[in-house]
Enzyme design. Structure first.
Site, PDB file in Angstrom:
ATOM      1  N   ASP A 165      18.733 -25.680  22.594  1.00 46.94           N
ATOM      2  CA  ASP A 165      18.758 -26.510  23.812  1.00 46.94           C
ATOM      3  C   ASP A 165      17.982 -27.808  23.564  1.00 46.94           C
ATOM      4  OD1 ASP A 165      19.589 -24.147  25.908  1.00 46.94           O
ATOM      5  OD2 ASP A 165      18.179 -23.450  24.412  1.00 46.94           O
ATOM      6  N   ARG A 168      19.953 -30.086  21.301  1.00 45.45           N
ATOM      7  CA  ARG A 168      21.086 -30.645  22.045  1.00 45.45           C
ATOM      8  C   ARG A 168      20.610 -31.809  22.920  1.00 45.45           C
ATOM      9  NH1 ARG A 168      23.637 -24.702  23.654  1.00 45.45           N
ATOM     10  NH2 ARG A 168      25.092 -24.582  21.898  1.00 45.45           N
ATOM     11  N   HIS A 193      16.640 -19.709  28.180  1.00 49.59           N
ATOM     12  CA  HIS A 193      17.797 -20.179  27.400  1.00 49.59           C
ATOM     13  C   HIS A 193      19.045 -19.783  28.181  1.00 49.59           C
ATOM     14  CE1 HIS A 193      20.778 -20.890  24.404  1.00 49.59           C
ATOM     15  NE2 HIS A 193      21.109 -19.604  24.372  1.00 49.59           N
TER      16      HIS A 193
HETATM   17  P1  NAX Z   1      28.264 -11.973  16.147  1.00 47.88           P
HETATM   18  O1  NAX Z   1      28.907 -11.036  17.124  1.00 47.88           O
HETATM   19  O2  NAX Z   1      29.095 -12.772  15.213  1.00 47.88           O
HETATM   20  O3  NAX Z   1      27.219 -11.156  15.262  1.00 47.88           O
HETATM   21  C1  NAX Z   1      26.297 -10.277  15.815  1.00 47.88           C
HETATM   22  C2  NAX Z   1      25.955  -9.273  14.752  1.00 47.88           C
HETATM   23  O4  NAX Z   1      24.892  -8.483  15.262  1.00 47.88           O
HETATM   24  C3  NAX Z   1      27.118  -8.323  14.415  1.00 47.88           C
HETATM   25  O5  NAX Z   1      27.269  -8.263  13.011  1.00 47.88           O
HETATM   26  C4  NAX Z   1      26.659  -6.999  14.993  1.00 47.88           C
HETATM   27  O6  NAX Z   1      27.146  -5.891  14.253  1.00 47.88           O
HETATM   28  C5  NAX Z   1      25.143  -7.154  14.865  1.00 47.88           C
HETATM   29  N1  NAX Z   1      24.377  -6.227  15.709  1.00 47.88           N
HETATM   30  C6  NAX Z   1      24.685  -5.752  16.925  1.00 47.88           C
HETATM   31  N2  NAX Z   1      23.756  -4.884  17.337  1.00 47.88           N
HETATM   32  C7  NAX Z   1      22.819  -4.820  16.343  1.00 47.88           C
HETATM   33  C8  NAX Z   1      21.630  -4.087  16.162  1.00 47.88           C
HETATM   34  N3  NAX Z   1      21.217  -3.202  17.085  1.00 47.88           N
HETATM   35  N4  NAX Z   1      20.928  -4.267  15.020  1.00 47.88           N
HETATM   36  C9  NAX Z   1      21.351  -5.121  14.077  1.00 47.88           C
HETATM   37  N5  NAX Z   1      22.488  -5.838  14.178  1.00 47.88           N
HETATM   38  C10 NAX Z   1      23.203  -5.697  15.299  1.00 47.88           C
HETATM   39  O7  NAX Z   1      27.317 -12.900  17.046  1.00 47.88           O
HETATM   40  P2  NAX Z   1      26.644 -14.309  16.661  1.00 47.88           P
HETATM   41  O8  NAX Z   1      27.600 -15.390  16.986  1.00 47.88           O
HETATM   42  O9  NAX Z   1      26.089 -14.231  15.305  1.00 47.88           O
HETATM   43  O10 NAX Z   1      25.494 -14.388  17.773  1.00 47.88           O
HETATM   44  C11 NAX Z   1      24.392 -13.506  17.730  1.00 47.88           C
HETATM   45  C12 NAX Z   1      23.596 -13.612  19.015  1.00 47.88           C
HETATM   46  O11 NAX Z   1      23.074 -14.922  19.172  1.00 47.88           O
HETATM   47  C13 NAX Z   1      24.419 -13.355  20.294  1.00 47.88           C
HETATM   48  O12 NAX Z   1      23.654 -12.543  21.161  1.00 47.88           O
HETATM   49  C14 NAX Z   1      24.567 -14.752  20.883  1.00 47.88           C
HETATM   50  O13 NAX Z   1      24.767 -14.699  22.287  1.00 47.88           O
HETATM   51  C15 NAX Z   1      23.242 -15.355  20.503  1.00 47.88           C
HETATM   52  N6  NAX Z   1      23.117 -16.812  20.570  1.00 47.88           N
HETATM   53  C16 NAX Z   1      21.922 -17.324  20.938  1.00 47.88           C
HETATM   54  C17 NAX Z   1      21.671 -18.682  20.977  1.00 47.88           C
HETATM   55  C18 NAX Z   1      20.332 -19.222  21.381  1.00 47.88           C
HETATM   56  O14 NAX Z   1      20.215 -20.444  21.491  1.00 47.88           O
HETATM   57  N7  NAX Z   1      19.296 -18.406  21.610  1.00 47.88           N
HETATM   58  C19 NAX Z   1      22.761 -19.646  20.663  1.00 47.88           C
HETATM   59  C20 NAX Z   1      23.869 -19.062  19.866  1.00 47.88           C
HETATM   60  C21 NAX Z   1      24.254 -17.647  20.213  1.00 47.88           C
HETATM   61  O15 NAX Z   1      25.128 -17.689  21.307  1.00 47.88           O
END
Ligand code: NAX
Length: 329
Positions: A165, A168, A193
């Site tokens: 954020d 951005r 966030h």
């Molecule tokens: P993806 O769905 O591509 O990857 C997530 C990965 O986490 C998957 O490989 C899944 O198997 C794994 N996972 C799920 N549960 C788990 C656990 N208990 N232990 C270990 N691994 C686990 O998501 P991605 O695009 O990489 O985003 C990851 C997270 O970042 C999401 O929650 C997303 O909402 C969040 N974000 C946060 C942002 C921020 O500014 N704080 C911005 C970007 C993003 O949206």
């Protein structure tokens, strides 16, 4: 032969086979967080589902194929207890995504359980100096859950990523002033966030001396800057068909880099100790300085009425999120 004074750090990354994982790992091993002379023991964690573990093995093969001189040791885990053993720097990226029609409450609960388990594992296994950044959403409340589940670690070990954020906002302001981001300072983002976060340019400067307050008009801040930053994630999903990944990975690198190496004036999501009337333990975006060891919240800033109202709305949202997961703690 490695020099005997060569430093090695232990780094853990969850969600390592996801989109953000794929964008961050290569940069960590390229020395962009800890420097070009610090070796890395990398502990990758993802869940134990056959397809996902295969994907994680695939990522590991690619990491090996880069022949990174800084990669000292690479291990793969599905159990956070082993994945967090002695970890000093921890990127908690993995989380359950919000499915179609899924209520926010249900998502909070599902992720709450993940971050509780991870907090407990950090409490048992991590270095007492561990620096944790939570990226997985809802990042602030997930960081709160992990922090509250790790009573033997200091609350200062835990943070949530608000840097995307922040970045951005900085980019929008630089573009509005037809300037470069390097010429801007003292900008921050308060609150959650989420679209409720509040961009703050009150103390912002161009070239270290010109007040942004005098250079940007109030209407542009309220009607363009704030909503553009608030809706940027949705705009990216709409255009790209996928959520932001490389920019999120970049922000996580910036966050950890500045925490480890020191900086003045950036935004981190960190637990309140009552600063600016924000209740204790709420993990909010704050303006911080980092001295290379610890962060400190910048004190005694003026907050105008408009910003105060925005902060209150965002903090109310965070309190509501905490209320929803109360039963977990
Ligand atoms: P993806 O769905 O591509 O990857 C997530 C990965 O986490 C998957 O490989 C899944 O198997 C794994 N996972 C799920 N549960 C788990 C656990 N208990 N232990 C270990 N691994 C686990 O998501 P991605 O695009 O990489 O985003 C990851 C997270 O970042 C999401 O929650 C997303 O909402 C969040 N974000 C946060 C942002 C921020 O500014 N704080 C911005 C970007 C993003 O949206």
């Amino acid at each position: 032969m490695p020099a005997s004074n060569e430093k090695t750090v232990k780094v853990s990354v969850t969600g390592a086979s996801g989109q953000i994982g794929y964008a961050i790992l290569f940069r960590i091993l390229n020395g962009e967080v800890f420097g070009k002379h610090v070796k890395i023991d990398l502990q990758l964690i993802d869940i134990n589902v056959d397809k996902i573990q295969r994907a994680l093995h695939g990522v590991a093969l690619e990491l090996e194929d880069c022949a990174f001189p800084l990669l000292n040791n690479l291990t793969l885990h599905s159990d956070p207890h082993t994945g967090f053993t002695d970890t000093e720097y921890c990127f908690l990226i993995g989380a359950k995504p919000r499915g179609p029609g899924m209520e926010r409450k249900v998502l909070l609960q599902a992720n709450g359980e993940i971050f509780k388990t991870q907090g407990v594992a950090l409490n048992e296994r991590a270095s007492r100096r561990v620096k944790v950044v939570v990226v997985g959403n809802p990042a602030n409340t997930n960081a709160y859950i992990a922090m509250m589940s790790a009573p033997d670690l200091s609350k200062e070990n835990f943070s949530a990523m608000m840097r995307l954020d922040h970045n951005r906002a900085v980019n929008q302001i630089a573009s509005q002033l037809d300037s470069n981001v390097n010429r801007l300072s003292n900008i921050c983002v308060w609150g959650n966030h989420s679209p409720t976060m509040g961009v703050d340019i009150t103390n912002g400067l161009l070239d270290g001396s010109n007040n942004l307050k005098d250079l940007l008009n109030k209407e542009w801040i309220a009607e363009t800057l704030q909503p553009t930053v608030a809706k940027r994630g949705a705009e990216i999903i709409d255009q790209r068909g996928l959520s932001s990944a490389a920019s999120a990975a970049n922000a996580a690198i910036d966050h950890m880099h500045d925490w480890v190496n020191g900086t003045t004036w950036t935004t981190m999501g960190v637990p309140s100790q009552g600063e600016y009337g924000i209740p204790e333990n709420i993990i909010s975006g704050f303006p911080v300085n980092c001295n290379g060891e610890r962060y400190s919240i910048i004190q005694n800033l003026d907050i105008d009425d408009v910003l105060q109202k925005k902060i209150e709305v965002s903090i109310a949202e965070l309190k509501d999120e905490q209320e929803n997961i109360k039963g977990l703690l």
